[in-house]
Motif scaffolding. Structure first.
Motif, PDB file in Angstrom:
ATOM      1  N   VAL A  99       0.846  -1.191   0.000  1.00  0.00           N
ATOM      2  CA  VAL A  99       0.000   0.000   0.000  1.00  0.00           C
ATOM      3  C   VAL A  99       0.884   1.244   0.000  1.00  0.00           C
ATOM      4  N   MET A 100       0.710   2.081  -1.018  1.00  0.00           N
ATOM      5  CA  MET A 100       1.479   3.334  -1.095  1.00  0.00           C
ATOM      6  C   MET A 100       0.609   4.485  -0.613  1.00  0.00           C
ATOM      7  N   THR A 101       0.706   4.737   0.699  1.00  0.00           N
ATOM      8  CA  THR A 101      -0.044   5.852   1.267  1.00  0.00           C
ATOM      9  C   THR A 101       0.805   7.117   1.297  1.00  0.00           C
ATOM     10  N   ALA A 102       2.116   6.954   1.239  1.00  0.00           N
ATOM     11  CA  ALA A 102       3.007   8.111   1.378  1.00  0.00           C
ATOM     12  C   ALA A 102       2.751   9.135   0.278  1.00  0.00           C
ATOM     13  N   ALA A 103       2.864  10.401   0.661  1.00  0.00           N
ATOM     14  CA  ALA A 103       2.804  11.488  -0.308  1.00  0.00           C
ATOM     15  C   ALA A 103       4.217  11.666  -0.864  1.00  0.00           C
ATOM     16  N   VAL A 104       4.377  11.325  -2.116  1.00  0.00           N
ATOM     17  CA  VAL A 104       5.707  11.304  -2.736  1.00  0.00           C
ATOM     18  C   VAL A 104       5.886  12.563  -3.571  1.00  0.00           C
ATOM     19  N   ALA A 105       7.032  13.201  -3.423  1.00  0.00           N
ATOM     20  CA  ALA A 105       7.307  14.399  -4.235  1.00  0.00           C
ATOM     21  C   ALA A 105       7.422  14.002  -5.694  1.00  0.00           C
ATOM     22  N   ASP A 106       6.741  14.726  -6.553  1.00  0.00           N
ATOM     23  CA  ASP A 106       6.830  14.420  -7.984  1.00  0.00           C
ATOM     24  C   ASP A 106       8.181  14.836  -8.552  1.00  0.00           C
ATOM     25  N   PHE A 107       8.778  15.867  -7.951  1.00  0.00           N
ATOM     26  CA  PHE A 107      10.054  16.395  -8.462  1.00  0.00           C
ATOM     27  C   PHE A 107      11.063  16.522  -7.338  1.00  0.00           C
TER      28      PHE A 107
ATOM     29  N   ASN B 155      10.759  12.669 -10.324  1.00  0.00           N
ATOM     30  CA  ASN B 155      11.014  11.451  -9.549  1.00  0.00           C
ATOM     31  C   ASN B 155      10.371  10.251 -10.247  1.00  0.00           C
ATOM     32  N   PRO B 156      10.912   9.068 -10.043  1.00  0.00           N
ATOM     33  CA  PRO B 156      10.219   7.880 -10.551  1.00  0.00           C
ATOM     34  C   PRO B 156       8.896   7.707  -9.818  1.00  0.00           C
ATOM     35  N   ASP B 157       7.908   7.132 -10.495  1.00  0.00           N
ATOM     36  CA  ASP B 157       6.619   6.849  -9.872  1.00  0.00           C
ATOM     37  C   ASP B 157       6.698   5.457  -9.243  1.00  0.00           C
ATOM     38  N   ILE B 158       6.846   5.421  -7.928  1.00  0.00           N
ATOM     39  CA  ILE B 158       7.069   4.148  -7.215  1.00  0.00           C
ATOM     40  C   ILE B 158       5.849   3.256  -7.342  1.00  0.00           C
ATOM     41  N   LEU B 159       4.664   3.835  -7.195  1.00  0.00           N
ATOM     42  CA  LEU B 159       3.430   3.042  -7.276  1.00  0.00           C
ATOM     43  C   LEU B 159       3.302   2.369  -8.640  1.00  0.00           C
ATOM     44  N   ALA B 160       3.534   3.134  -9.697  1.00  0.00           N
ATOM     45  CA  ALA B 160       3.429   2.566 -11.052  1.00  0.00           C
ATOM     46  C   ALA B 160       4.452   1.447 -11.238  1.00  0.00           C
TER      47      ALA B 160
ATOM     48  N   VAL C  36      -1.988  -1.290  -3.830  1.00  0.00           N
ATOM     49  CA  VAL C  36      -2.980  -0.253  -3.516  1.00  0.00           C
ATOM     50  C   VAL C  36      -2.308   1.118  -3.525  1.00  0.00           C
ATOM     51  N   GLY C  37      -2.941   2.079  -4.193  1.00  0.00           N
ATOM     52  CA  GLY C  37      -2.427   3.447  -4.201  1.00  0.00           C
ATOM     53  C   GLY C  37      -3.423   4.406  -3.593  1.00  0.00           C
ATOM     54  N   PHE C  38      -2.949   5.601  -3.319  1.00  0.00           N
ATOM     55  CA  PHE C  38      -3.811   6.665  -2.828  1.00  0.00           C
ATOM     56  C   PHE C  38      -3.769   7.818  -3.814  1.00  0.00           C
ATOM     57  N   ALA C  39      -4.837   8.565  -3.884  1.00  0.00           N
ATOM     58  CA  ALA C  39      -4.837   9.767  -4.708  1.00  0.00           C
ATOM     59  C   ALA C  39      -5.472  10.885  -3.912  1.00  0.00           C
TER      60      ALA C  39
ATOM     61  N   ALA D 295      -9.150   8.532 -13.451  1.00  0.00           N
ATOM     62  CA  ALA D 295      -8.172   8.541 -14.551  1.00  0.00           C
ATOM     63  C   ALA D 295      -6.824   8.063 -14.041  1.00  0.00           C
ATOM     64  N   LYS D 296      -6.487   8.473 -12.816  1.00  0.00           N
ATOM     65  CA  LYS D 296      -5.216   8.067 -12.215  1.00  0.00           C
ATOM     66  C   LYS D 296      -5.178   6.565 -11.974  1.00  0.00           C
ATOM     67  N   ALA D 297      -6.305   6.003 -11.553  1.00  0.00           N
ATOM     68  CA  ALA D 297      -6.377   4.559 -11.311  1.00  0.00           C
ATOM     69  C   ALA D 297      -6.011   3.807 -12.574  1.00  0.00           C
TER      70      ALA D 297
ATOM     71  N   ARG E 291      -4.305   4.908 -15.116  1.00  0.00           N
ATOM     72  CA  ARG E 291      -2.932   5.203 -15.537  1.00  0.00           C
ATOM     73  C   ARG E 291      -1.904   4.426 -14.720  1.00  0.00           C
ATOM     74  N   LYS E 292      -2.129   4.303 -13.419  1.00  0.00           N
ATOM     75  CA  LYS E 292      -1.085   3.759 -12.545  1.00  0.00           C
ATOM     76  C   LYS E 292      -1.071   2.244 -12.502  1.00  0.00           C
ATOM     77  N   GLY E 293      -2.193   1.605 -12.804  1.00  0.00           N
ATOM     78  CA  GLY E 293      -2.208   0.139 -12.861  1.00  0.00           C
ATOM     79  C   GLY E 293      -2.290  -0.554 -11.512  1.00  0.00           C
TER      80      GLY E 293
HETATM   81  O1  C5P Z   1       0.075  11.036  -9.032  1.00  0.00           O
HETATM   82  P1  C5P Z   1      -0.112  11.102  -7.550  1.00  0.00           P
HETATM   83  O2  C5P Z   1       1.082  11.628  -6.844  1.00  0.00           O
HETATM   84  O3  C5P Z   1      -1.370  11.816  -7.133  1.00  0.00           O
HETATM   85  O4  C5P Z   1      -0.333   9.585  -7.120  1.00  0.00           O
HETATM   86  C1  C5P Z   1      -0.527   9.250  -5.799  1.00  0.00           C
HETATM   87  C2  C5P Z   1      -0.163   7.819  -5.562  1.00  0.00           C
HETATM   88  O5  C5P Z   1       1.036   7.472  -6.235  1.00  0.00           O
HETATM   89  C3  C5P Z   1       0.111   7.534  -4.102  1.00  0.00           C
HETATM   90  O6  C5P Z   1      -0.191   6.184  -3.837  1.00  0.00           O
HETATM   91  C4  C5P Z   1       1.610   7.799  -3.994  1.00  0.00           C
HETATM   92  O7  C5P Z   1       2.158   7.108  -2.896  1.00  0.00           O
HETATM   93  C5  C5P Z   1       2.098   7.265  -5.322  1.00  0.00           C
HETATM   94  N1  C5P Z   1       3.282   7.924  -5.895  1.00  0.00           N
HETATM   95  C6  C5P Z   1       4.450   7.204  -6.042  1.00  0.00           C
HETATM   96  N2  C5P Z   1       5.564   7.789  -6.600  1.00  0.00           N
HETATM   97  C7  C5P Z   1       5.506   9.057  -7.046  1.00  0.00           C
HETATM   98  C8  C5P Z   1       4.318   9.800  -6.935  1.00  0.00           C
HETATM   99  C9  C5P Z   1       3.222   9.207  -6.334  1.00  0.00           C
HETATM  100  O8  C5P Z   1       4.486   6.032  -5.655  1.00  0.00           O
HETATM  101  N3  C5P Z   1       6.592   9.597  -7.590  1.00  0.00           N
END
Ligand code: C5P
Length: 229
Positions: A92-100, A126-131, A145-148, A164-166, A168-170
């Motif tokens: 489960v990726m609940t963390a708020a991840v910095a996009d940049f 940053n790489p998208d860890i959830l994807a 499981v992801g959070f938005a 839409a995010k659901a 996209r992220k898979g």
């Molecule tokens: O695109 P957004 O940041 O809104 O997506 C949120 C989801 O994606 C959360 O589950 C967050 O933990 C994950 N995420 C991630 N890596 C990133 C950005 C978001 O795993 N670089």
């Protein structure tokens, strides 16, 4: 005592918010308190799961949680998640991840030069860890499981963006929660819609973060019932 319906499930939950270093003393961060992720970890543990919480910059109490891994930046969070995922039944990726993140991080503090304006901070994605976790499953049958956290008005764009995010992220499940205007971040309650990979609604929940956490685990059991004994 909670129902032991997650018994022996191995679960990894990320919580909190990443901090991207600008220099040794400064960072780019976000307002995530980590409470929802901590509630998810506690709920799973209470329901019998073996839980690892990967915490990014948490300032909330973690008493009672059996296994906590501490990270700071997105790079550290990614490393921890990728190394733990192969052994997990649910991630489960609940963390708020910095996009940049800042492209360069000098080893010493950036100085203010009198008479000179601020130096621009160049950012890279940053790489998208959830994807990544959703694409390279750690094990067959693993549930991701992801959070938005979506800002927006009640006109429906919150849900529209989330769905839409659901797709996209898979991820198998995406928990959409409206934030801002006193909702979500830093509060004790949450209001979520849980959708599947196609963006279809699986469940809706509203209440304390613990109640929302239990609804998320119920949804996990719905998409992936435990094998019959
Ligand atoms: O695109 P957004 O940041 O809104 O997506 C949120 C989801 O994606 C959360 O589950 C967050 O933990 C994950 N995420 C991630 N890596 C990133 C950005 C978001 O795993 N670089």
């Amino acid at each position: 005592q909670a129902a032991q319906d997650l018994t022996d499930l191995r679960v990894v939950v990320s919580a909190g918010g990443t901090r991207e270093p600008i220099d040794p003393v400064r960072f780019i961060g976000n307002r995530s308190s980590g409470r929802q992720g901590i509630a998810l970890a506690r709920a799973a543990q209470d329901r019998g799961a073996r839980v690892t919480l990967v915490g990014a910059n948490l300032s909330e109490p973690l008493d009672g949680l059996e296994d906590v891994v501490t990270v700071g930046s997105t790079a550290e969070l990614r490393e921890a998640m990728l190394s733990l995922a192969p052994d997990a039944d649910v991630v489960v990726m609940t963390a708020a991840v910095a996009d940049f993140r800042p492209a360069h991080t000098p080893a010493s503090k950036i100085k203010k030069v009198p008479g000179q304006g601020p130096a621009p901070i160049e950012l890279v994605e940053n790489p998208d860890i959830l994807a990544e976790l959703a694409r390279d499953r750690g094990r067959p049958g693993q549930v991701v499981v992801g959070f938005a956290a979506e800002t927006g008005d009640a006109s429906g764009d919150v849900w529209h963006h989330g769905r839409a995010k659901a797709r996209r992220k898979g991820a198998d499940l995406l928990v959409i929660n409206p934030v801002g205007h006193g909702k979500g971040f830093g509060t004790d309650t949450n209001e979520v819609t849980i959708v599947d990979a196609q963006g279809e609604t699986v469940a809706q929940a509203q209440g304390t973060k613990r109640e929302v956490a239990d609804a998320v685990w119920d949804a996990v059991l719905k998409v992936s019932p435990p094998p019959a004994a």
